[in-house]
Design a protein around this motif. Structure first.
Motif, PDB file in Angstrom:
ATOM      1  N   GLY A 192     -17.029  -4.735  -4.744  1.00  0.00           N
ATOM      2  CA  GLY A 192     -15.620  -4.348  -4.185  1.00  0.00           C
ATOM      3  C   GLY A 192     -15.176  -3.216  -4.733  1.00  0.00           C
ATOM      4  O   GLY A 192     -15.895  -2.504  -5.553  1.00  0.00           O
ATOM      5  N   TRP A 193     -13.907  -2.907  -4.545  1.00  0.00           N
ATOM      6  CA  TRP A 193     -13.480  -1.536  -5.235  1.00  0.00           C
ATOM      7  C   TRP A 193     -13.403  -1.442  -6.582  1.00  0.00           C
ATOM      8  O   TRP A 193     -14.009  -0.620  -7.276  1.00  0.00           O
ATOM      9  CB  TRP A 193     -12.039  -1.090  -4.728  1.00  0.00           C
ATOM     10  N   GLN A 194     -12.978  -2.905  -7.464  1.00  0.00           N
ATOM     11  CA  GLN A 194     -13.099  -2.608  -8.848  1.00  0.00           C
ATOM     12  C   GLN A 194     -14.717  -2.645  -9.272  1.00  0.00           C
ATOM     13  O   GLN A 194     -14.893  -1.797 -10.328  1.00  0.00           O
ATOM     14  CB  GLN A 194     -12.562  -3.980  -9.372  1.00  0.00           C
ATOM     15  N   GLY A 195     -15.443  -3.417  -8.693  1.00  0.00           N
ATOM     16  CA  GLY A 195     -16.646  -3.409  -9.077  1.00  0.00           C
ATOM     17  C   GLY A 195     -17.602  -2.129  -8.709  1.00  0.00           C
ATOM     18  O   GLY A 195     -18.386  -1.657  -9.623  1.00  0.00           O
TER      19      GLY A 195
ATOM     20  N   PRO B  43     -13.302   3.089   5.647  1.00  0.00           N
ATOM     21  CA  PRO B  43     -12.258   3.853   5.347  1.00  0.00           C
ATOM     22  C   PRO B  43     -11.043   3.910   6.153  1.00  0.00           C
ATOM     23  O   PRO B  43      -9.900   4.334   6.273  1.00  0.00           O
ATOM     24  CB  PRO B  43     -12.756   5.439   5.009  1.00  0.00           C
ATOM     25  N   CYS B  44     -11.306   3.222   7.458  1.00  0.00           N
ATOM     26  CA  CYS B  44     -10.180   3.269   8.334  1.00  0.00           C
ATOM     27  C   CYS B  44      -9.256   2.234   7.978  1.00  0.00           C
ATOM     28  O   CYS B  44      -7.982   2.224   8.838  1.00  0.00           O
ATOM     29  CB  CYS B  44     -10.799   3.026   9.772  1.00  0.00           C
ATOM     30  N   CYS B  45      -9.468   1.160   7.208  1.00  0.00           N
ATOM     31  CA  CYS B  45      -8.479   0.055   6.901  1.00  0.00           C
ATOM     32  C   CYS B  45      -8.293  -0.099   5.693  1.00  0.00           C
ATOM     33  O   CYS B  45      -7.288  -1.031   5.409  1.00  0.00           O
ATOM     34  CB  CYS B  45      -9.313  -1.280   7.698  1.00  0.00           C
ATOM     35  N   PHE B  46      -9.076   0.433   4.521  1.00  0.00           N
ATOM     36  CA  PHE B  46      -8.833  -0.007   3.356  1.00  0.00           C
ATOM     37  C   PHE B  46      -7.891   1.071   2.395  1.00  0.00           C
ATOM     38  O   PHE B  46      -8.398   2.107   2.462  1.00  0.00           O
ATOM     39  CB  PHE B  46     -10.209  -0.208   2.527  1.00  0.00           C
TER      40      PHE B  46
ATOM     41  N   TYR C 273      -5.964   5.980   2.062  1.00  0.00           N
ATOM     42  CA  TYR C 273      -7.235   5.236   2.402  1.00  0.00           C
ATOM     43  C   TYR C 273      -8.451   5.516   1.733  1.00  0.00           C
ATOM     44  O   TYR C 273      -8.881   6.601   1.470  1.00  0.00           O
ATOM     45  CB  TYR C 273      -7.618   5.319   3.952  1.00  0.00           C
ATOM     46  N   ILE C 274      -9.296   4.429   1.301  1.00  0.00           N
ATOM     47  CA  ILE C 274     -10.421   4.553   0.382  1.00  0.00           C
ATOM     48  C   ILE C 274     -11.856   4.477   1.255  1.00  0.00           C
ATOM     49  O   ILE C 274     -11.841   3.415   2.061  1.00  0.00           O
ATOM     50  CB  ILE C 274     -10.228   3.639  -0.694  1.00  0.00           C
TER      51      ILE C 274
ATOM     52  N   TYR D 198     -15.657 -11.831   8.806  1.00  0.00           N
ATOM     53  CA  TYR D 198     -14.633 -12.189   7.949  1.00  0.00           C
ATOM     54  C   TYR D 198     -13.871 -11.032   7.422  1.00  0.00           C
ATOM     55  O   TYR D 198     -14.741 -10.036   7.132  1.00  0.00           O
ATOM     56  CB  TYR D 198     -14.953 -13.024   7.145  1.00  0.00           C
ATOM     57  N   SER D 199     -12.545 -11.042   7.067  1.00  0.00           N
ATOM     58  CA  SER D 199     -11.949  -9.901   6.346  1.00  0.00           C
ATOM     59  C   SER D 199     -10.637 -10.243   5.474  1.00  0.00           C
ATOM     60  O   SER D 199      -9.832 -11.032   6.300  1.00  0.00           O
ATOM     61  CB  SER D 199     -11.574  -8.657   7.330  1.00  0.00           C
ATOM     62  N   HIS D 200     -10.694 -10.280   4.291  1.00  0.00           N
ATOM     63  CA  HIS D 200      -9.595 -10.294   3.434  1.00  0.00           C
ATOM     64  C   HIS D 200      -8.352  -9.518   4.056  1.00  0.00           C
ATOM     65  O   HIS D 200      -7.250  -9.966   3.972  1.00  0.00           O
ATOM     66  CB  HIS D 200      -9.897 -10.345   2.100  1.00  0.00           C
ATOM     67  N   VAL D 201      -8.703  -8.035   4.047  1.00  0.00           N
ATOM     68  CA  VAL D 201      -7.669  -7.378   4.352  1.00  0.00           C
ATOM     69  C   VAL D 201      -6.856  -7.977   5.595  1.00  0.00           C
ATOM     70  O   VAL D 201      -5.636  -7.720   5.855  1.00  0.00           O
ATOM     71  CB  VAL D 201      -8.229  -5.902   4.618  1.00  0.00           C
TER      72      VAL D 201
END
Length: 260
Positions: free
Chosen positions: A128-131, A165-168, A195-196, A240-243
Protein backbone atom coordinates in the motif's frame (compact mmCIF):
# COMPACT_ATOMS: atom_id res chain seq x y z
CA UNK A 1 -16.12 -19.63 -15.45
CA UNK A 2 -12.65 -18.08 -15.02
CA UNK A 3 -11.59 -17.78 -11.38
CA UNK A 4 -8.18 -16.24 -11.78
CA UNK A 5 -6.47 -13.89 -14.15
CA UNK A 6 -2.99 -15.25 -14.76
CA UNK A 7 -0.07 -13.14 -15.86
CA UNK A 8 3.00 -14.91 -17.17
CA UNK A 9 6.37 -14.25 -15.60
CA UNK A 10 8.44 -13.86 -18.75
CA UNK A 11 10.30 -16.97 -19.96
CA UNK A 12 9.62 -18.77 -16.69
CA UNK A 13 7.53 -21.91 -16.32
CA UNK A 14 8.90 -22.90 -12.93
CA UNK A 15 6.20 -20.97 -11.10
CA UNK A 16 2.43 -21.15 -10.83
CA UNK A 17 1.16 -17.62 -10.35
CA UNK A 18 -1.77 -15.32 -10.93
CA UNK A 19 -4.07 -12.54 -9.75
CA UNK A 20 -7.74 -12.98 -8.94
CA UNK A 21 -10.65 -10.80 -9.97
CA UNK A 22 -13.97 -10.44 -8.13
CA UNK A 23 -15.92 -12.92 -10.28
CA UNK A 24 -16.47 -16.65 -9.91
CA UNK A 25 -17.21 -17.03 -6.19
CA UNK A 26 -20.16 -17.29 -3.81
CA UNK A 27 -19.86 -14.14 -1.65
CA UNK A 28 -23.29 -12.53 -1.59
CA UNK A 29 -22.84 -9.21 0.29
CA UNK A 30 -22.94 -6.60 -2.52
CA UNK A 31 -19.52 -5.01 -1.89
CA UNK A 32 -17.98 -8.47 -1.43
CA UNK A 33 -19.68 -10.22 -4.34
CA UNK A 34 -18.61 -12.67 -5.44
CA UNK A 35 -15.00 -13.90 -5.13
CA UNK A 36 -13.85 -12.24 -1.91
CA UNK A 37 -10.83 -13.93 -0.30
CA UNK A 38 -10.68 -12.30 3.13
CA UNK A 39 -12.88 -12.25 6.23
CA UNK A 40 -12.63 -10.26 9.45
CA UNK A 41 -14.82 -8.64 12.11
CA UNK A 42 -14.93 -5.49 9.99
CA UNK A 43 -15.50 -7.26 6.66
CA UNK A 44 -18.25 -9.68 7.45
CA UNK A 45 -18.04 -12.33 4.76
CA UNK A 46 -18.62 -15.70 6.50
CA UNK A 47 -15.39 -17.66 6.85
CA UNK A 48 -17.04 -20.68 5.22
CA UNK A 49 -17.77 -18.57 2.15
CA UNK A 50 -14.18 -17.32 1.92
CA UNK A 51 -12.93 -20.90 2.39
CA UNK A 52 -15.10 -22.08 -0.51
CA UNK A 53 -13.85 -19.23 -2.70
CA UNK A 54 -10.28 -20.26 -1.92
CA UNK A 55 -11.11 -23.89 -2.70
CA UNK A 56 -12.47 -22.84 -6.08
CA UNK A 57 -9.36 -20.81 -6.83
CA UNK A 58 -7.09 -23.68 -5.80
CA UNK A 59 -9.04 -26.10 -7.96
CA UNK A 60 -8.95 -23.79 -10.98
CA UNK A 61 -5.30 -22.80 -10.62
CA UNK A 62 -3.98 -26.15 -9.44
CA UNK A 63 -2.64 -25.73 -5.91
CA UNK A 64 -3.43 -27.22 -2.50
CA UNK A 65 -5.55 -24.86 -0.35
CA UNK A 66 -4.27 -26.61 2.80
CA UNK A 67 -0.76 -25.27 2.17
CA UNK A 68 -1.83 -21.73 1.26
CA UNK A 69 -0.33 -18.81 3.21
CA UNK A 70 -1.21 -15.14 2.80
CA UNK A 71 0.57 -12.21 4.41
CA UNK A 72 -0.85 -10.77 7.62
CA UNK A 73 -1.19 -7.13 6.65
CA UNK A 74 0.28 -4.43 8.86
CA UNK A 75 0.99 -1.75 6.20
CA UNK A 76 4.69 -1.97 7.02
CA UNK A 77 7.76 -3.75 5.62
CA UNK A 78 8.26 -6.87 7.75
CA UNK A 79 8.93 -10.08 5.80
CA UNK A 80 8.33 -13.66 6.94
CA UNK A 81 10.93 -16.18 5.84
CA UNK A 82 8.85 -19.33 5.55
CA UNK A 83 10.32 -22.03 7.80
CA UNK A 84 11.34 -19.52 10.47
CA UNK A 85 9.09 -18.38 13.36
CA UNK A 86 6.04 -16.60 11.98
CA UNK A 87 5.61 -12.96 13.09
CA UNK A 88 2.22 -11.69 14.23
CA UNK A 89 2.11 -9.35 11.24
CA UNK A 90 4.08 -9.10 8.03
CA UNK A 91 3.53 -7.62 4.58
CA UNK A 92 6.00 -9.79 2.70
CA UNK A 93 6.62 -13.53 2.56
CA UNK A 94 9.34 -15.57 0.81
CA UNK A 95 9.93 -19.28 0.30
CA UNK A 96 11.92 -21.85 -1.63
CA UNK A 97 9.57 -24.71 -0.68
CA UNK A 98 7.72 -26.51 -3.45
CA UNK A 99 4.70 -27.62 -1.46
CA UNK A 100 3.25 -24.22 -0.55
CA UNK A 101 1.42 -21.34 -2.21
CA UNK A 102 2.04 -17.83 -0.91
CA UNK A 103 -0.11 -14.79 -1.52
CA UNK A 104 -0.58 -11.08 -0.95
CA UNK A 105 -3.97 -9.34 -0.88
CA UNK A 106 -5.00 -6.14 -2.58
CA UNK A 107 -8.02 -3.91 -2.82
CA UNK A 108 -6.24 -0.82 -4.18
CA UNK A 109 -2.89 -1.75 -2.58
CA UNK A 110 -0.52 -3.58 -4.95
CA UNK A 111 -0.10 -7.35 -4.66
CA UNK A 112 3.50 -7.83 -5.80
CA UNK A 113 4.95 -11.19 -6.84
CA UNK A 114 8.65 -12.09 -7.01
CA UNK A 115 10.35 -15.05 -8.69
CA UNK A 116 13.94 -16.18 -9.13
CA UNK A 117 14.07 -18.99 -11.72
CA UNK A 118 17.77 -19.56 -11.05
CA UNK A 119 17.58 -20.24 -7.30
CA UNK A 120 13.93 -21.40 -7.53
CA UNK A 121 12.66 -19.05 -4.84
CA UNK A 122 9.65 -16.76 -4.78
CA UNK A 123 7.95 -14.06 -2.74
CA UNK A 124 4.77 -12.05 -2.37
CA UNK A 125 4.23 -8.61 -0.85
CA UNK A 126 1.34 -6.31 -0.02
CA UNK A 127 2.37 -2.79 -0.98
CA UNK A 128 0.00 0.00 0.00
CA UNK A 129 1.10 3.61 0.10
CA UNK A 130 2.66 3.23 3.55
CA UNK A 131 4.37 -0.05 2.74
CA UNK A 132 5.62 1.43 -0.53
CA UNK A 133 7.34 4.29 1.29
CA UNK A 134 8.68 1.90 3.94
CA UNK A 135 10.21 -0.24 1.19
CA UNK A 136 8.29 -3.51 1.50
CA UNK A 137 9.05 -4.50 -2.11
CA UNK A 138 12.81 -4.25 -1.69
CA UNK A 139 12.58 -5.77 1.79
CA UNK A 140 11.10 -8.85 0.11
CA UNK A 141 13.81 -8.83 -2.56
CA UNK A 142 16.53 -8.48 0.08
CA UNK A 143 15.09 -11.40 2.06
CA UNK A 144 15.35 -13.58 -1.06
CA UNK A 145 18.94 -12.47 -1.59
CA UNK A 146 19.95 -13.08 2.03
CA UNK A 147 18.11 -16.36 2.61
CA UNK A 148 18.39 -18.09 -0.76
CA UNK A 149 21.47 -16.53 -2.34
CA UNK A 150 19.47 -14.89 -5.13
CA UNK A 151 21.13 -12.44 -7.49
CA UNK A 152 19.08 -9.25 -7.70
CA UNK A 153 19.49 -9.26 -11.50
CA UNK A 154 17.77 -12.67 -11.73
CA UNK A 155 14.66 -11.68 -9.76
CA UNK A 156 11.49 -11.12 -11.78
CA UNK A 157 8.74 -8.91 -10.37
CA UNK A 158 5.07 -8.58 -11.31
CA UNK A 159 2.90 -5.72 -10.05
CA UNK A 160 -0.71 -6.85 -9.75
CA UNK A 161 -3.88 -4.76 -10.12
CA UNK A 162 -4.10 -1.68 -7.89
CA UNK A 163 -5.62 1.75 -7.65
CA UNK A 164 -4.26 4.15 -10.26
CA UNK A 165 -3.14 7.78 -10.05
CA UNK A 166 -6.53 8.66 -11.53
CA UNK A 167 -8.30 7.78 -8.24
CA UNK A 168 -5.88 7.64 -5.31
CA UNK A 169 -5.30 10.76 -3.21
CA UNK A 170 -3.42 11.52 0.00
CA UNK A 171 -3.12 14.52 2.24
CA UNK A 172 -0.43 16.86 1.03
CA UNK A 173 1.85 16.07 3.99
CA UNK A 174 2.02 12.39 2.96
CA UNK A 175 2.17 13.28 -0.73
CA UNK A 176 5.41 15.18 -0.10
CA UNK A 177 7.25 11.89 0.45
CA UNK A 178 6.18 10.62 -2.96
CA UNK A 179 7.07 13.97 -4.53
CA UNK A 180 10.55 13.72 -2.99
CA UNK A 181 10.94 10.27 -4.54
CA UNK A 182 9.91 11.53 -7.97
CA UNK A 183 7.71 14.55 -8.78
CA UNK A 184 6.02 12.44 -11.47
CA UNK A 185 4.56 10.27 -8.70
CA UNK A 186 2.29 13.17 -7.73
CA UNK A 187 -0.38 15.06 -9.66
CA UNK A 188 -1.89 18.37 -8.50
CA UNK A 189 0.75 18.64 -5.78
CA UNK A 190 -0.44 22.07 -4.65
CA UNK A 191 -3.94 20.82 -3.84
CA UNK A 192 -4.89 19.69 -0.29
CA UNK A 193 -5.20 16.08 -1.55
CA UNK A 194 -2.85 15.40 -4.47
CA UNK A 195 -3.19 12.31 -6.66
CA UNK A 196 -0.54 9.64 -6.07
CA UNK A 197 0.97 7.01 -8.38
CA UNK A 198 2.00 4.19 -6.03
CA UNK A 199 2.87 1.95 -8.98
CA UNK A 200 5.44 4.36 -10.34
CA UNK A 201 6.90 4.79 -6.86
CA UNK A 202 7.18 1.01 -6.46
CA UNK A 203 8.97 0.65 -9.81
CA UNK A 204 11.41 3.43 -8.92
CA UNK A 205 12.27 1.82 -5.59
CA UNK A 206 12.73 -1.60 -7.19
CA UNK A 207 14.98 -0.25 -9.93
CA UNK A 208 16.97 1.79 -7.40
CA UNK A 209 17.44 -1.42 -5.43
CA UNK A 210 18.92 -3.20 -8.45
CA UNK A 211 15.96 -4.94 -10.10
CA UNK A 212 16.41 -4.68 -13.86
CA UNK A 213 13.71 -2.52 -15.51
CA UNK A 214 13.00 -5.27 -18.05
CA UNK A 215 12.37 -7.69 -15.17
CA UNK A 216 9.49 -5.63 -13.79
CA UNK A 217 6.15 -6.49 -15.35
CA UNK A 218 3.75 -3.61 -14.85
CA UNK A 219 0.96 -3.41 -17.38
CA UNK A 220 0.16 0.18 -16.45
CA UNK A 221 3.25 1.18 -18.46
CA UNK A 222 1.63 1.90 -21.81
CA UNK A 223 4.79 1.83 -23.91
CA UNK A 224 5.15 -1.90 -23.26
CA UNK A 225 3.39 -4.11 -25.78
CA UNK A 226 1.04 -5.49 -23.14
CA UNK A 227 -2.59 -5.21 -22.09
CA UNK A 228 -3.25 -2.53 -19.48
CA UNK A 229 -3.77 -3.28 -15.82
CA UNK A 230 -7.04 -1.57 -15.00
CA UNK A 231 -7.32 0.74 -11.99
CA UNK A 232 -9.16 -1.22 -9.28
CA UNK A 233 -11.30 1.79 -8.30
CA UNK A 234 -12.37 2.50 -11.89
CA UNK A 235 -13.58 -1.04 -12.66
CA UNK A 236 -16.24 -2.21 -10.19
CA UNK A 237 -17.25 -5.19 -12.34
CA UNK A 238 -13.74 -6.62 -12.23
CA UNK A 239 -12.03 -5.56 -9.00
CA UNK A 240 -12.66 -4.72 -5.36
CA UNK A 241 -11.65 -1.28 -4.14
CA UNK A 242 -11.42 0.25 -0.68
CA UNK A 243 -11.33 3.73 -2.20
CA UNK A 244 -14.60 3.09 -4.03
CA UNK A 245 -16.50 0.72 -1.72
CA UNK A 246 -15.70 1.94 1.79
CA UNK A 247 -14.97 -0.16 4.88
CA UNK A 248 -16.75 -3.42 3.95
CA UNK A 249 -14.69 -3.98 0.80
CA UNK A 250 -13.66 -7.27 -0.76
CA UNK A 251 -10.17 -8.54 -1.40
CA UNK A 252 -8.45 -9.98 -4.47
CA UNK A 253 -5.02 -11.59 -4.25
CA UNK A 254 -1.82 -12.31 -6.10
CA UNK A 255 -0.47 -15.82 -5.53
CA UNK A 256 2.62 -17.78 -6.47
CA UNK A 257 4.10 -21.23 -5.88
CA UNK A 258 7.04 -23.25 -7.15
CA UNK A 259 6.04 -26.08 -9.46
CA UNK A 260 7.27 -29.59 -8.65
Amino acid sequence: MQYCQLQEITNCHIFLHGFTTRTGGISYIPTLSSFNLFSSSKRRDPKAVVKENLRRLANAAGFDPETFHSVKVNHASDVWIMGKPQPDNYDGIVTNQQDVTIAAPGADCIPVLFADPVKKACGAAHSGWQGTLLGVAMATVNAMIKEYGCNVKDILVVLGPSVGPCCFTLRRESAKEFYSLDPKCVRQFDSPTPYIDIRRATRILLETGGILPQNIQDDSVTDHNQSLTFCTACHPDTFYSHVRDGTNFGTQIGFISIRD
